[in-house]
Structure formats: structure tokens, C-alpha cells
Design a protein around this motif. Structure first.
Motif, PDB file in Angstrom:
ATOM      1  N   PRO A 130      15.561   7.135   6.681  1.00 18.38           N
ATOM      2  CA  PRO A 130      14.582   8.081   7.081  1.00 18.38           C
ATOM      3  C   PRO A 130      13.298   7.513   7.790  1.00 18.38           C
ATOM      4  CG  PRO A 130      14.633   7.242   4.752  1.00 18.38           C
ATOM      5  CD  PRO A 130      15.746   6.658   5.328  1.00 18.38           C
ATOM      6  N   SER A 131      12.640   8.413   8.558  1.00 22.15           N
ATOM      7  CA  SER A 131      11.563   7.674   9.279  1.00 22.15           C
ATOM      8  C   SER A 131      10.179   8.929   8.956  1.00 22.15           C
ATOM      9  CB  SER A 131      11.737   7.858  10.743  1.00 22.15           C
ATOM     10  OG  SER A 131      11.961   6.653  11.017  1.00 22.15           O
ATOM     11  N   VAL A 132       9.221   8.374   8.663  1.00 20.55           N
ATOM     12  CA  VAL A 132       7.929   9.316   8.560  1.00 20.55           C
ATOM     13  C   VAL A 132       7.179   9.290   9.795  1.00 20.55           C
ATOM     14  CG1 VAL A 132       7.850   9.176   5.749  1.00 20.55           C
ATOM     15  CG2 VAL A 132       6.684   7.465   7.471  1.00 20.55           C
ATOM     16  N   PHE A 133       6.298  10.420   9.934  1.00 19.87           N
ATOM     17  CA  PHE A 133       5.743  10.634  11.121  1.00 19.87           C
ATOM     18  C   PHE A 133       4.260  10.450  10.834  1.00 19.87           C
ATOM     19  CE2 PHE A 133       4.004  14.028  14.208  1.00 19.87           C
ATOM     20  CZ  PHE A 133       3.752  13.170  15.302  1.00 19.87           C
ATOM     21  N   ASP A 134       3.671   9.499  11.355  1.00 19.16           N
ATOM     22  CA  ASP A 134       2.201   8.890  11.389  1.00 19.16           C
ATOM     23  C   ASP A 134       1.655   8.908  12.782  1.00 19.16           C
ATOM     24  OD1 ASP A 134      -0.227   7.993  10.229  1.00 19.16           O
ATOM     25  OD2 ASP A 134       0.541   5.854  10.267  1.00 19.16           O
ATOM     26  N   PRO A 161       0.643  -1.203   0.013  1.00 21.05           N
ATOM     27  CA  PRO A 161      -0.074   0.131  -0.131  1.00 21.05           C
ATOM     28  C   PRO A 161       0.837   1.324  -0.050  1.00 21.05           C
ATOM     29  CG  PRO A 161      -0.886  -1.563   1.661  1.00 21.05           C
ATOM     30  CD  PRO A 161       0.538  -1.951   1.311  1.00 21.05           C
ATOM     31  N   ASP A 162       0.511   2.007  -0.966  1.00 23.88           N
ATOM     32  CA  ASP A 162       1.309   3.351  -1.133  1.00 23.88           C
ATOM     33  C   ASP A 162       0.900   4.283   0.276  1.00 23.88           C
ATOM     34  OD1 ASP A 162       2.964   5.372  -1.983  1.00 23.88           O
ATOM     35  OD2 ASP A 162       1.624   6.014  -3.691  1.00 23.88           O
ATOM     36  N   PHE A 163       1.782   5.392   0.384  1.00 26.17           N
ATOM     37  CA  PHE A 163       1.263   6.683   1.351  1.00 26.17           C
ATOM     38  C   PHE A 163       2.271   7.404   1.149  1.00 26.17           C
ATOM     39  CE2 PHE A 163       4.356   3.752   3.694  1.00 26.17           C
ATOM     40  CZ  PHE A 163       5.394   4.593   4.044  1.00 26.17           C
ATOM     41  N   THR A 164       1.840   8.913   1.557  1.00 27.90           N
ATOM     42  CA  THR A 164       2.643  10.125   1.599  1.00 27.90           C
ATOM     43  C   THR A 164       2.344  10.599   3.014  1.00 27.90           C
ATOM     44  OG1 THR A 164       2.085  10.347  -0.808  1.00 27.90           O
ATOM     45  CG2 THR A 164       3.239  12.129   0.338  1.00 27.90           C
ATOM     46  N   LEU A 165       3.635  10.701   3.466  1.00 29.24           N
ATOM     47  CA  LEU A 165       3.540  11.342   5.063  1.00 29.24           C
ATOM     48  C   LEU A 165       4.796  12.036   5.165  1.00 29.24           C
ATOM     49  CD1 LEU A 165       2.918   8.200   6.959  1.00 29.24           C
ATOM     50  CD2 LEU A 165       1.487  10.085   6.959  1.00 29.24           C
ATOM     51  N   PRO A 166       4.687  13.016   6.102  1.00 30.09           N
ATOM     52  CA  PRO A 166       5.724  14.129   6.508  1.00 30.09           C
ATOM     53  C   PRO A 166       6.869  13.129   7.052  1.00 30.09           C
ATOM     54  CG  PRO A 166       3.944  14.413   7.989  1.00 30.09           C
ATOM     55  CD  PRO A 166       3.426  13.472   6.896  1.00 30.09           C
ATOM     56  N   LEU A 167       8.084  13.561   6.813  1.00 27.27           N
ATOM     57  CA  LEU A 167       9.350  13.174   7.308  1.00 27.27           C
ATOM     58  C   LEU A 167       9.550  13.773   8.568  1.00 27.27           C
ATOM     59  CD1 LEU A 167      11.153  12.928   4.087  1.00 27.27           C
ATOM     60  CD2 LEU A 167      11.501  11.225   5.675  1.00 27.27           C
ATOM     61  N   LEU A 168      10.167  12.864   9.611  1.00 24.58           N
ATOM     62  CA  LEU A 168      10.522  13.676  10.866  1.00 24.58           C
ATOM     63  C   LEU A 168      11.674  14.593  10.657  1.00 24.58           C
ATOM     64  CD1 LEU A 168      10.912  10.674  13.142  1.00 24.58           C
ATOM     65  CD2 LEU A 168       9.257  12.171  13.349  1.00 24.58           C
ATOM     66  N   VAL A 225      12.797   2.333   5.657  1.00 27.36           N
ATOM     67  CA  VAL A 225      12.042   3.026   5.969  1.00 27.36           C
ATOM     68  C   VAL A 225      11.135   3.132   7.243  1.00 27.36           C
ATOM     69  CG1 VAL A 225       9.962   4.741   4.967  1.00 27.36           C
ATOM     70  CG2 VAL A 225      11.489   3.861   3.341  1.00 27.36           C
ATOM     71  N   GLY A 226      11.283   4.021   8.331  1.00 25.70           N
ATOM     72  CA  GLY A 226      10.880   4.012   9.643  1.00 25.70           C
ATOM     73  C   GLY A 226       9.435   4.687   9.318  1.00 25.70           C
ATOM     74  N   VAL A 227       8.570   4.092  10.148  1.00 27.66           N
ATOM     75  CA  VAL A 227       7.199   4.730  10.285  1.00 27.66           C
ATOM     76  C   VAL A 227       6.775   4.842  11.939  1.00 27.66           C
ATOM     77  CG1 VAL A 227       4.785   4.870   9.716  1.00 27.66           C
ATOM     78  CG2 VAL A 227       6.430   3.423   8.062  1.00 27.66           C
ATOM     79  N   ASN A 228       7.084   6.146  11.978  1.00 28.80           N
ATOM     80  CA  ASN A 228       6.755   6.407  13.605  1.00 28.80           C
ATOM     81  C   ASN A 228       5.338   6.523  13.869  1.00 28.80           C
ATOM     82  OD1 ASN A 228       6.472   9.118  15.541  1.00 28.80           O
ATOM     83  ND2 ASN A 228       7.737   7.510  16.229  1.00 28.80           N
ATOM     84  N   VAL A 229       4.658   5.497  14.444  1.00 34.43           N
ATOM     85  CA  VAL A 229       3.303   5.648  14.674  1.00 34.43           C
ATOM     86  C   VAL A 229       2.803   6.102  16.223  1.00 34.43           C
ATOM     87  CG1 VAL A 229       2.538   3.971  13.137  1.00 34.43           C
ATOM     88  CG2 VAL A 229       3.297   3.113  15.470  1.00 34.43           C
TER      89      VAL A 229
END
Lengths: 140, 158
Positions: free
Chosen positions: B106-110, B20-27, B83-87
Motif C-alpha cells: 500500500p502507498s498513501v498520498f501526501d 511518528p503516527d499519521f493518517t493519510l488517504p491511500l492511493l 508502506v509507501g508514502v507518495n510525496v
């Protein structure tokens, strides 16, 4: 009497507050969420849990309802991601059909067994003859 | 039953579905190198991707795997994208975690955890492996250790 009514009113108010969903989400959201498991909890549905995932699931349900999706479509969305596990009621198909059928089969077998065990049986012939003979005999 | 309980069955991985695709802001620490937002779709189908869901409050599992992830990222960064996803976290605490372990991938912020639901995530930490074609091939629940990670990466690079 007036005091009693007042107490009753407060009590009813407190009760309603406990069970009513938060005002920002409709009761329908909770109705759907109740059929879904909370992925990070034990034995809690997505309606009861306050975990982040459950809160997000409720938000997603609310959004999908607003988009005009049906409860079935919404449940299918979660099954797509988590599998049938996410549903509290196993679907009545495939392997999980056995979860519905087996208890019924077991009950039926138990009933048949009990019936066979307690069924009134005719007494053996020699016993009946003996009883008849004794009745005819003068008491000693 | 699976031989390894950490390899939980996942609908995505079992059916090798497209990630699944996503677009999220990076930390913030990654914005200089990766830009403001990160779109997974821009990287799918180029090289394998390791997607790791984490949170700063996830103690001790996330704290155990962070150094392992960083050392593998340094070794594999040319061949695999991490890729990290911070939840469900607070940004300041997430940044503190990143700095504590010197995480350079890189880690994104979710904060709402929507991507987690899209991946059928149960809880942090959880790691998904996406192959070269952009399909999810594995989900690992709990902290990844060196043995598991090198096995997964070799498998996806074969």
C-alpha cells in the motif's frame, strides 16, 4: 521631474514586490524560515526556496504561529526532527560551541603573535655604544 | 563519520524514537484492500514496518528501487509491512507509477509532504525502518538495493 518621480515610483514598487513575501503568509513566517535550512537545497534557507519541503515548512510555521507558539518553540520543532543541522546558526553549546570559540581564540593568538613580532625592542648595548662613539668621532 | 553515506544520521533513528503516527488517504489502487485511509498507528508495535518515501518525478532513483521493493515485499509480506508514502506528487502520475511497476504494497498520498517533515526527510527516495516495538531504527537515503534491503530486514527481524 514628474516623469522622474513616476519612474522612481515604479522602481520602488518593483523592488518591494521582489522582497515582499507572498500575501498569504506573514513576514514573521519568513523571519523564522530564514533561520532554518531547506533540507533539499544547497545553501538556501526555508524562506527562499520554492521546493515542496520548504513550502511545507513555511505552512507549518504559519500554523504554529497561529497556535500561539513562539519562534523558539517552532525552531525546536524542526531541530527535534532534523537535528541542529537545520539551524543556520549553530547553537552555542556542546560541540558546536567550538565553532564560536575557536575563531576568537585564533584571532587572539594571531594578535599576540603579531604584537610579539613587531614589538619595539631596546637596541643591544654594544650597538648603542658604537653609535655614541661614532657621533663623537670627528667626521673623516 | 558513518561508514555508509546512505545511512544518514537521523534524529529519530539515532535515538530510536517512536515512529511518528499519521493518517493519510491511500492511493486509489489500494482502497479495495486497505480502505480509504491508512493510519500507521493501527500497525505500529505489531510487526516491523518499512516506510518508503517516493515520487513519480524522482528519476532515476525511485525507478531503480521500485522493482527491488516489490520483490522483497512479495518475499517478506507475512513478516514485515511495507508502506509507501507518495510525496509532492500528482495523484494520476503516482497511480501510473504504481501500475508501471505493479507495486502491491500500500502507498498513501501526501501531496504536501507533511509526514516527510515529521520524519526529518531530506529528499526522495528515503526509507525508514521501524522495529516491532514501533521505534525508528534506521534511515536510508537514496535508492535501496537488494544487498542493503536484505541486511536491514534481517536485522529488524532478528
Amino acid at each position: 521631474m514628474r516623469l522622474f518621480l513616476l519612474v522612481l515610483l515604479f522602481w520602488a514598487g518593483a523592488l518591494a514586490q521582489e522582497t515582499a513575501p507572498p500575501p498569504d503568509l506573514s513576514p514573521e513566517v519568513f523571519q523564522i524560515a530564514r533561520a532554518l535550512r531547506c533540507p533539499v537545497c544547497q545553501g538556501e534557507s526555508a524562506a527562499e526556496s520554492n521546493s515542496g519541503v520548504a513550502v511545507e515548512m513555511r505552512r507549518l510555521i504559519a500554523e504554529m504561529l497561529q497556535e500561539g507558539k513562539s519562534p523558539e518553540e517552532i525552531k525546536a520543532f524542526f531541530v527535534e526532527r532534523y537535528g541542529d543541522w537545520i539551524l543556520y546558526e549553530p547553537p552555542r553549546r556542546g560541540l558546536t560551541l567550538w565553532a564560536w570559540v575557536l575563531p576568537l581564540v585564533a584571532l587572539l593568538l594571531l594578535g599576540l603573535g603579531l604584537f610579539a613580532y613587531f614589538r619595539p625592542r631596546p637596541l643591544p648595548k654594544e650597538l648603542l655604544e658604537e653609535a655614541e662613539r661614532r657621533m663623537k668621532e670627528p667626521p673623516a | 563519520m558513518q561508514r555508509n553515506p546512505k545511512e544518514l544520521p537521523s534524529v529519530l533513528a539515532q535515538e530510536r524514537r517512536p515512529a511518528p503516527d499519521f493518517t493519510l488517504p491511500l492511493l486509489p489502487p489500494y482502497r479495495a484492500e486497505w480502505g480509504e485511509a491508512f493510519r500507521l498507528g493501527d500497525h505500529l508495535g505489531k510487526k516491523p514496518i518499512l516506510l518508503n518515501f517516493w515520487a513519480s518525478w524522482c528519476y532515476p532513483a525511485c525507478y531503480e528501487e521500485a522493482p527491488v521493493l516489490e520483490s522483497f515485499w512479495r518475499r517478506y509480506r507475512e513478516r514485515v509491512l511495507f508502506v509507501g508514502v507518495n510525496v509532492q506528487d500528482k495523484e494520476a502520475e503516482a497511480v501510473r507509477f504504481v501500475e508501471q511497476f505493479g507495486l502491491s504494497f500500500p502507498s498513501v498520498f501526501d501531496p504536501r509532504g507533511r509526514v516527510g517533515v515529521d520524519y526529518g526527510m531530506y529528499g526522495v527516495p528515503e526509507t525508514f525502518l521501524i522495529d516491532r516495538e514501533g521505534r525508528v531504527v534506521l534511515r536510508h537515503a537514496g535508492a535501496v538495493d537488494e544487498a542493503a534491503l536484505s541486511r536491514y530486514l534481517e536485522e529488524v527481524l532478528r
